[in-house]
Design an enzyme around this catalytic site. Sequence first.
Site, PDB file in Angstrom:
ATOM      1  N   GLU A   1      -3.922  -7.809  -3.330  1.00 17.26           N
ATOM      2  CA  GLU A   1      -2.984  -7.283  -2.381  1.00 17.26           C
ATOM      3  C   GLU A   1      -1.873  -8.267  -2.053  1.00 17.26           C
ATOM      4  O   GLU A   1      -0.838  -8.084  -2.056  1.00 17.26           O
ATOM      5  CB  GLU A   1      -3.886  -7.018  -1.042  1.00 17.26           C
ATOM      6  CG  GLU A   1      -3.126  -6.601   0.164  1.00 17.26           C
ATOM      7  CD  GLU A   1      -2.724  -5.021  -0.068  1.00 17.26           C
ATOM      8  OE1 GLU A   1      -3.727  -4.412  -0.878  1.00 17.26           O
ATOM      9  OE2 GLU A   1      -1.942  -4.694   0.778  1.00 17.26           O
ATOM     10  N   ASP A   2      -2.498  -9.595  -2.151  1.00 14.58           N
ATOM     11  CA  ASP A   2      -1.321 -10.626  -1.547  1.00 14.58           C
ATOM     12  C   ASP A   2      -0.965 -11.641  -2.480  1.00 14.58           C
ATOM     13  O   ASP A   2      -0.333 -12.566  -2.303  1.00 14.58           O
ATOM     14  CB  ASP A   2      -2.218 -11.342  -0.526  1.00 14.58           C
ATOM     15  CG  ASP A   2      -2.358 -10.667   0.713  1.00 14.58           C
ATOM     16  OD1 ASP A   2      -1.963  -9.633   0.821  1.00 14.58           O
ATOM     17  OD2 ASP A   2      -3.400 -10.892   1.462  1.00 14.58           O
TER      18      ASP A   2
END
Length: 486
Positions: free
Chosen positions: A84-85
């Site tokens: 995700e990041d």
Amino acid sequence: MDKWDANSNSFLIIIKERLPRITDKNLHLIQNAYEYAKLAHSGQLRANGKPYFEEHCVPVALHVLNFGMNTPLICAALLHDTIEDTSTTVKNLKDNFGEEIAFLVEGVSKLGKIKYSGNEYHVESLRKFFVFVAQDVRVVILKLADRLHNLETLQYLPAEKQHRIAIESIMIHAPLASRMGMGKLVSKINDLAFPYAYPQEYKKTRSIMDELIKNSDETVKKIHRDLSVDLYNDLNYLPKIDNRIKGTYSFYKKLIRKKWNYKEIYDLIAIRAIVQSIPDCYRALGVIHHHWRPVPGRIKDYIAIPKPNGYQSLHSAVFSGDGHIIEIQIRTPEMHQFDEYGLASHHNYKHIDTQKGTDKESFAWIEQLRELQNSNLTASEYYSQLKTDFFEDRIFVFTPKGDVVDLPVRASILDFAYAVHTEIGERASGGRINGKFMALKTQLKSEQIVEIVTNKKAHPSDKWLGMCITNNALSNIRKYLKIKST
Ligand code: MN
């Protein structure tokens, strides 16, 4: 060992302490996941201005460890935000950590995209969809650990985000933890979220609680002392006795049920005795009723008839003799462990198969998980078998607003229309599936977005009975046709 980073070293010391039989290979895998994720998140900060990895990913991994999980899920927890990041891909994770860990991280990343829209009507479908997307109960457990830590650090976020996360946690995450029998986690999630979700109600509840706790303080201390003496004399050992104060949110729910008449709530403070065996539970109950008069109708035998989530204990409310009513709970260490960790502790929990009176209707889908249990498995092995494919006969379809509707496989646009609302069903003339107009009889597939097209002149006819399969749609169509023909 000296080549290890100082931080991963202290993390690995905790792992070794808590999982004394862990193999060197698994320890090494955890070390690699730690170093990999730390590097991937380097330079990123949390809302409190501190390093993202140490301040979020590591605490999430420790939560997962506390829930009774082992190497694959601990690695996945350390890595849970990398897809995700960071620039990390699923393939990177597969190459470095294998299929299983990559699958778990990918699953939790998908769950991050599911948002509660505020529509209570479809909230149960959304919970099912959550478990369906996860595909594996361990992914749900990881998401709950992630959410728990987000709630623990909610004070750093802007007010609007705090409110949204708090409401979502109460509506989605806490009920899922409850379905898995993780009682402690349910009250942790609810109590952390409550002040942000419903601030006025929280303040009102808290002030009632504080007053009641202050008033009964002396009474509780005295019963605690007398109970220790009585039980020691009868059982010939001193059971562990502690006071448990009901969670704020759970007390609030009870206040609502009692129309804010707090004098009718007897279990704000409970004195809890942990005795060595089930026969000792019933003996202890006898000892207690011999000393204190029980409140009629307040004796609950959750050992013979466990709660739907598997909870067991004996509860009795007694008159203290000085104007108070205090609840006493009696349980074995196994029951206590189950209450803390839920299904994660099932492997050393022998009594679960004695459960009766289970609410099959509302818990059917999680009950199916339990049927898979095998007492020879550790918690982690057990969970790794819990593929959530018991939803393979269901589909999950979205309204344009993002609400989830769950329907049986082969359900049509017409079934969907009736599931949204009977009046919409009766006026339906077709539907847009992902924007494209289709006939009422068109069968739906999971994750399609469906918008019903209505027409004032449209109405149910005999032909419609062949276009749908759900009882809800069929019975409403028959009802309409019957009224029309009379
Ligand atoms: Mn996270």
